[in-house]
Design an enzyme around this catalytic site. Sequence first.
Site, PDB file in Angstrom:
ATOM      1  N   HIS A 114       0.852  -1.184   0.000  1.00 17.21           N
ATOM      2  CA  HIS A 114       0.000   0.000   0.000  1.00 17.21           C
ATOM      3  C   HIS A 114       0.891   1.238   0.000  1.00 17.21           C
ATOM      4  CE1 HIS A 114      -4.133  -1.276   0.024  1.00 17.21           C
ATOM      5  NE2 HIS A 114      -3.908  -2.164   0.985  1.00 17.21           N
TER       6      HIS A 114
ATOM      7  N   ASP B  56      -0.188   7.048  -3.583  1.00 22.52           N
ATOM      8  CA  ASP B  56      -1.339   6.763  -4.434  1.00 22.52           C
ATOM      9  C   ASP B  56      -1.624   7.868  -5.446  1.00 22.52           C
ATOM     10  OD1 ASP B  56      -1.899   4.305  -3.345  1.00 22.52           O
ATOM     11  OD2 ASP B  56      -3.460   5.020  -1.992  1.00 22.52           O
TER      12      ASP B  56
END
Length: 349
Positions: A130, A160
């Site tokens: 992540h 992200d």
Amino acid sequence: MGGALSGVTIIELAGIGPGPFAAMMLADHGARVVRVERASGRSKVGDSGSRDILNRNRELIAVDLKSEEGIAKVRELARSADGLIEGFRPGVMERLGLGPDVLLGDNPALVYGRMTGWGQTGPYAPLAGHDINYIALSGALHSYGRAGEKPTPPVNAVGDFGGGGMMMAFGMVAGILSARSTGKGQVIDCAMTDGAAVLSAMTYTFLANGQWRDERGVNLLDTGAHFYDTYACADGKYISIGSIEPQFYALLREKAGLSDPAFDLQMDPRQWGPLKDRLTALFLTKTRDEWCAIMEHTDICFAPVLSLTEAPEHPHNKERGTFVEVDGILQPAPAPRFSETPAPPVRMG
């Protein structure tokens, strides 16, 4: 509908996070983006469907990627598209029969965007991860946090969205420009760990030139300096100060009443701690609104720290239309602004 990317068609294989953000950026500015959803419904946990801001401005179709009909449908869409975005682990698209060799064989001008955390190659490539992991490996996370404290991830903005989705949107536009001039498409290997490293280019510049200590909270821009930090106010709210340049620092001193000669040593890191302690005590004497009345609309380099619910109501953001409400969902408006090809009105879904 108009927009700077009017006439561009992108196929997006539904996912969460950076892939949808890249597709949103392209769709916001006029690209036709066809989002291919799983036939069973939402793609993954974290995808809020038609109420997800990242999914706005799309055409939606449902496809079973485990069926021959579904694979044929995606190939059909990609034959006439400018680009395709996918966010699966390396090898998944190939196993589905939708790898770049197949799709570029069908459409040699296709730009095939691959959005992953670790990239298509390297020891970590096949592993789960992540945002927090990707920015950790890039060196970026090491620099976020206060002195003597553990690293603090900036939510998931750097991996992200900045290092992932925004880099992918840039890569897709660059690839499409190239394909339109050469007739030849290509594969975009967009890794969040690469993107987070690129976003840290200035920090690496400082480090290479002896202007940055490789530790947290002791440098000019990482809360080490007293003139570049956030401060609590009497009401528990916060303000931000960024008075780096001498003229801005002088104005800070004037407005805050900092006449003590100790504040003359602005750029001496040995003084930053004691001076920060004094500013901390000073800013606690007034509320955030009281400090705004003194410092707002000056060149101090000042702004109140606004919450997510406060920011849309600030006069500057309201005048610029920085936020819009669509279908009852308050959300950031498309950015940046184009003078000749403004973004079309936002629509959910």
